[in-house]
Design a protein around this motif. Structure first.
Motif, PDB file in Angstrom:
ATOM      1  N   ILE A  74     -40.534 -35.855 104.814  1.00 11.06           N
ATOM      2  CA  ILE A  74     -39.685 -36.438 105.848  1.00 11.06           C
ATOM      3  C   ILE A  74     -40.489 -36.614 107.128  1.00 11.06           C
ATOM      4  N   ASP A  75     -40.418 -37.793 107.693  1.00 11.25           N
ATOM      5  CA  ASP A  75     -41.088 -38.046 108.961  1.00 11.25           C
ATOM      6  C   ASP A  75     -40.201 -37.552 110.104  1.00 11.25           C
ATOM      7  N   PRO A  76     -40.792 -36.976 111.157  1.00 10.75           N
ATOM      8  CA  PRO A  76     -39.970 -36.561 112.302  1.00 10.75           C
ATOM      9  C   PRO A  76     -39.088 -37.676 112.847  1.00 10.75           C
ATOM     10  N   GLY A  77     -39.547 -38.915 112.709  1.00 10.16           N
ATOM     11  CA  GLY A  77     -38.764 -40.040 113.203  1.00 10.16           C
ATOM     12  C   GLY A  77     -37.404 -40.172 112.546  1.00 10.16           C
ATOM     13  N   TYR A  78     -37.264 -39.647 111.332  1.00 10.14           N
ATOM     14  CA  TYR A  78     -35.952 -39.675 110.678  1.00 10.14           C
ATOM     15  C   TYR A  78     -34.925 -38.955 111.539  1.00 10.14           C
ATOM     16  N   PHE A  79     -35.285 -37.783 112.047  1.00 10.74           N
ATOM     17  CA  PHE A  79     -34.353 -37.000 112.854  1.00 10.74           C
ATOM     18  C   PHE A  79     -34.164 -37.613 114.239  1.00 10.74           C
ATOM     19  N   VAL A  80     -35.236 -38.185 114.781  1.00  7.90           N
ATOM     20  CA  VAL A  80     -35.126 -38.864 116.077  1.00  7.90           C
ATOM     21  C   VAL A  80     -34.096 -39.986 116.005  1.00  7.90           C
ATOM     22  N   ASP A  81     -34.028 -40.658 114.856  1.00  6.64           N
ATOM     23  CA  ASP A  81     -33.117 -41.797 114.678  1.00  6.64           C
ATOM     24  C   ASP A  81     -31.769 -41.405 114.073  1.00  6.64           C
ATOM     25  N   PRO A 135     -23.119 -40.067 114.580  1.00 11.17           N
ATOM     26  CA  PRO A 135     -22.955 -40.323 116.018  1.00 11.17           C
ATOM     27  C   PRO A 135     -22.815 -39.071 116.874  1.00 11.17           C
ATOM     28  N   ARG A 136     -22.468 -37.935 116.281  1.00  8.69           N
ATOM     29  CA  ARG A 136     -22.321 -36.709 117.062  1.00  8.69           C
ATOM     30  C   ARG A 136     -23.658 -36.166 117.570  1.00  8.69           C
ATOM     31  N   VAL A 137     -24.762 -36.655 117.043  1.00 15.47           N
ATOM     32  CA  VAL A 137     -26.078 -36.142 117.451  1.00 15.47           C
ATOM     33  C   VAL A 137     -26.306 -36.440 118.928  1.00 15.47           C
ATOM     34  N   ALA A 138     -26.564 -35.367 119.702  1.00 17.68           N
ATOM     35  CA  ALA A 138     -26.767 -35.509 121.149  1.00 17.68           C
ATOM     36  C   ALA A 138     -28.222 -35.321 121.552  1.00 17.68           C
ATOM     37  N   HIS A 139     -28.926 -34.449 120.852  1.00 17.77           N
ATOM     38  CA  HIS A 139     -30.324 -34.169 121.201  1.00 17.77           C
ATOM     39  C   HIS A 139     -31.023 -33.622 119.964  1.00 17.77           C
ATOM     40  N   VAL A 140     -32.298 -33.981 119.815  1.00 13.53           N
ATOM     41  CA  VAL A 140     -33.075 -33.569 118.643  1.00 13.53           C
ATOM     42  C   VAL A 140     -34.354 -32.887 119.102  1.00 13.53           C
ATOM     43  N   GLU A 141     -34.636 -31.732 118.506  1.00  9.67           N
ATOM     44  CA  GLU A 141     -35.906 -31.046 118.736  1.00  9.67           C
ATOM     45  C   GLU A 141     -36.718 -31.066 117.445  1.00  9.67           C
ATOM     46  N   ILE A 142     -37.976 -31.447 117.549  1.00  9.16           N
ATOM     47  CA  ILE A 142     -38.901 -31.404 116.418  1.00  9.16           C
ATOM     48  C   ILE A 142     -39.917 -30.313 116.731  1.00  9.16           C
ATOM     49  N   ARG A 143     -39.718 -29.142 116.174  1.00 13.07           N
ATOM     50  CA  ARG A 143     -40.487 -27.964 116.557  1.00 13.07           C
ATOM     51  C   ARG A 143     -41.588 -27.628 115.554  1.00 13.07           C
ATOM     52  N   PHE A 164     -38.718 -34.932 125.305  1.00 11.50           N
ATOM     53  CA  PHE A 164     -40.068 -35.308 124.887  1.00 11.50           C
ATOM     54  C   PHE A 164     -40.143 -36.804 124.590  1.00 11.50           C
ATOM     55  N   PRO A 165     -41.326 -37.398 124.731  1.00 14.50           N
ATOM     56  CA  PRO A 165     -41.508 -38.770 124.242  1.00 14.50           C
ATOM     57  C   PRO A 165     -41.262 -38.809 122.734  1.00 14.50           C
ATOM     58  N   THR A 166     -40.681 -39.891 122.255  1.00 14.11           N
ATOM     59  CA  THR A 166     -40.367 -39.993 120.827  1.00 14.11           C
ATOM     60  C   THR A 166     -40.942 -41.241 120.172  1.00 14.11           C
ATOM     61  N   GLN A 167     -41.554 -42.121 120.948  1.00 12.65           N
ATOM     62  CA  GLN A 167     -42.124 -43.336 120.366  1.00 12.65           C
ATOM     63  C   GLN A 167     -43.232 -42.963 119.395  1.00 12.65           C
ATOM     64  N   PRO A 168     -43.123 -43.338 118.116  1.00 16.45           N
ATOM     65  CA  PRO A 168     -44.139 -42.912 117.146  1.00 16.45           C
ATOM     66  C   PRO A 168     -45.510 -43.505 117.449  1.00 16.45           C
ATOM     67  N   THR A 183     -47.709 -44.347 115.188  1.00 21.39           N
ATOM     68  CA  THR A 183     -47.802 -45.482 114.267  1.00 21.39           C
ATOM     69  C   THR A 183     -46.455 -45.640 113.578  1.00 21.39           C
ATOM     70  N   ALA A 184     -46.117 -46.865 113.213  1.00 24.29           N
ATOM     71  CA  ALA A 184     -44.842 -47.107 112.530  1.00 24.29           C
ATOM     72  C   ALA A 184     -44.860 -46.433 111.165  1.00 24.29           C
ATOM     73  N   ARG A 185     -43.773 -45.722 110.841  1.00 29.35           N
ATOM     74  CA  ARG A 185     -43.730 -44.986 109.582  1.00 29.35           C
ATOM     75  C   ARG A 185     -42.352 -45.092 108.951  1.00 29.35           C
ATOM     76  N   GLN A 186     -42.318 -44.934 107.628  1.00 31.93           N
ATOM     77  CA  GLN A 186     -41.056 -44.828 106.916  1.00 31.93           C
ATOM     78  C   GLN A 186     -40.450 -43.453 107.186  1.00 31.93           C
ATOM     79  N   HIS A 187     -39.124 -43.359 107.154  1.00 29.62           N
ATOM     80  CA  HIS A 187     -38.462 -42.079 107.386  1.00 29.62           C
ATOM     81  C   HIS A 187     -38.831 -41.040 106.334  1.00 29.62           C
ATOM     82  N   THR A 188     -38.925 -41.456 105.081  1.00 26.75           N
ATOM     83  CA  THR A 188     -39.270 -40.534 103.998  1.00 26.75           C
ATOM     84  C   THR A 188     -40.185 -41.248 103.016  1.00 26.75           C
ATOM     85  N   ASN A 189     -40.839 -40.451 102.176  1.00 26.73           N
ATOM     86  CA  ASN A 189     -41.499 -41.048 101.025  1.00 26.73           C
ATOM     87  C   ASN A 189     -40.432 -41.372  99.986  1.00 26.73           C
ATOM     88  N   ARG A 190     -40.841 -41.956  98.888  1.00 21.63           N
ATOM     89  CA  ARG A 190     -39.904 -42.177  97.794  1.00 21.63           C
ATOM     90  C   ARG A 190     -40.445 -41.468  96.569  1.00 21.63           C
TER      91      ARG A 190
END
Length: 489
Positions: free
Chosen positions: A260-267, A273-281, A420-424, A426-433
């Motif tokens: 799973i890419d961290p960007g999945y949780f950022v998005d 819709p209830r998501v208010a804030h995301v931490e990638i620790r 925190f800044p969240t702009q990736p 490099t562009a990435r897929q949310h998950t592998n397949r």
């Protein structure tokens, strides 16, 4: 007449294709399914595929735990092995991993917890004394039995156990918990769709302003570095760069666990819709296990975040620990650094880069020596620096860096969250397949018919090998040598 690979690559379900001859002089086609349209190429119902996949892991863990409790029934760590050595992780490694996870979850302040995929209760037994209620489920009935046995057959009234999949939290009333937790389980999910359905169902059980904690996540962003590091560690000293690269590409492309890419949780707010804030620790810990080095935790704050969100006034590029200490001595309210080189991952990332270079070191030993020159910062050194100067330190992988570098924020407020800044990077897929696990579900007969239509007089490959990604050379073309060097079938 166009070539076989060219025709296959023109198919709407295929991103890349290559054709090689095997030892029997038969043609073998290697295909990479198209990410956007792979669902249309799968004939079975997605729900059936998900159920079969969950049942497969259920049978695995029923078997693992079938021998009865291992030693201390409350510290059963069977099945935890190092990808680098193949050996079981030491008790010291596992105790640190458990203790750091427990410490992080305790720090969230939840008193009513739902744990999906609880195993034999590694976290349950250590968190229970700080909870008013603990709901726990696992897909393995044997694991649930082991928890009951660990309590001497009498489960405390504050604990409710259920034999259920992660997507079946119906035994918990809506809004009954402060936090829902999924720790070191998401890698066994089939795909992004199933992951999202699990998190959405879990969120329904969480009260207003509660949390989702997804722990020990295998990072898709670091997959290439991790794969290179593992194969380099396993290689004989004289193994060639080409041989190691082929094995690393195979590991990178054919893993059977969800990354799973961290960007999945950022998005994630787009789906929940209830998501208010995301931490990638980043993980805490001194022991250099693959969990500490390559995995991360995601903390999802629902509704309105419980704590203030702090904006860092000054984001700087990283220089050194010495400069950081000098800046902290000036007692700023906030201090932020971008792209801090990570000592935990930089050697393996450097190795991955060297393996891809056509002019790179020739042997395993030479790659190891060259990669060892890379240097970075141990995150624990920054946490120690923060403690010394009276700061709270937060580290983030939200920008999905492929080298494992991280962003760091020193703040005065003890419980504040950081924007925190969240702009990736490099562009990435949310998950592998992991569709290749059931590669027969790609309609290979359709591909053969397509070839015959486009090349009526041409040969058709005797075999098709479906890979998540075909190995590429540094110039972006398919690495035919890497395909030929390994038996991918």
């Amino acid at each position: 007449m166009p070539g076989i690979g060219e025709v296959l690559q023109s198919h709407p379900y295929i991103d890349r294709a290559a054709v090689l001859g095997d030892d029997n002089r038969s043609l073998v086609a290697y295909v990479q399914p198209g990410r956007a349209d792979v669902g249309a190429a799968v004939e079975v119902d997605h729900a059936d595929l998900t159920r079969d996949y969950v049942e497969e892991w259920q049978s695995v863990y029923d078997y693992v735990y079938s021998g009865g409790p291992a030693g201390d029934g409350r510290f059963d760590v069977r099945g935890w092995t190092s990808s680098y050595t193949g050996a079981e992780l030491s008790e010291e490694d596992m105790r640190e991993w458990v203790e750091q996870t427990v410490s992080r979850v305790r720090g969230l302040g939840a008193k009513r917890i739902l744990e999906l995929g609880c195993g034999t209760g590694l976290l349950l037994h250590r968190l229970l004394d700080s909870c008013d209620a603990y709901f726990a489920s696992d897909v393995s009935a044997t694991a649930i039995d082991r928890i009951r046995e660990s309590f001497g057959g009498t489960v405390p009234s504050s604990v409710r156990l259920a034999h259920a999949g992660a997507d079946e939290p119906g035994f918990v009333p809506p809004g009954a918990v402060d936090a829902a937790m999924i720790n070191s389980v998401a890698q066994y999910f089939l795909d992004e769709s199933y992951l999202t359905s699990v998190l959405a169902a879990a969120a329904e059980r969480v009260d207003r302003d509660g949390l989702l904690f997804i722990g020990d996540i295998r990072s898709a962003a670091l997959n290439r570095a991790f794969s290179a590091g593992v194969e380099l560690a396993r290689a004989d000293p004289g193994a060639t760069r080409e041989q190691i690269q082929a094995l690393a590409e195979r590991r990178c492309c054919t893993g059977t666990e969800l990354l799973i890419d961290p960007g999945y949780f950022v998005d994630l707010a787009a789906a929940i819709p209830r998501v208010a804030h995301v931490e990638i620790r980043l993980k805490r810990g001194q022991r250099p296990t693959e969990m500490t080095r390559f995995r991360f935790d995601a903390v999802i704050h629902l509704d309105s975040a419980r704590h203030d969100i702090v904006a860092v006034d000054d984001w700087r590029q990283w220089a050194s620990l010495q400069q950081t200490e000098q800046l902290l001595s000036g007692k700023p309210e906030t201090l932020g650094f971008l792209s801090v080189p990570n000592a935990r991952t930089i050697t393996d990332h450097t190795a991955a880069t060297l393996l891809q270079r056509l002019d790179g070191p020739a042997t395993a030993d030479e790659v190891r020596q060259a990669a060892a020159d890379a240097s970075g910062v141990d995150p624990e050194d920054l946490w120690a620096l923060a403690d010394k100067h009276g700061y709270t330190l937060q580290l983030s992988w939200a920008r999905s860096t492929p080298d494992g570098s991280f962003d760091a924020a020193f703040v005065r407020a003890e419980n504040a969250l950081v924007a925190f800044p969240t702009q990736p990077v490099t562009a990435r897929q949310h998950t592998n397949r992991i569709w290749h696990v059931t590669a027969e579900n790609l309609d290979l007969a359709q591909l053969r018919d397509y070839l015959r239509e486009q090349r009526p007089s041409g040969p058709v490959p005797a075999r098709f090998v479906v890979l998540e990604e075909l190995p590429l050379r540094a110039d972006g073309e398919v690495d035919l040598a890497a395909l030929a060097a390994v038996n991918w079938a």
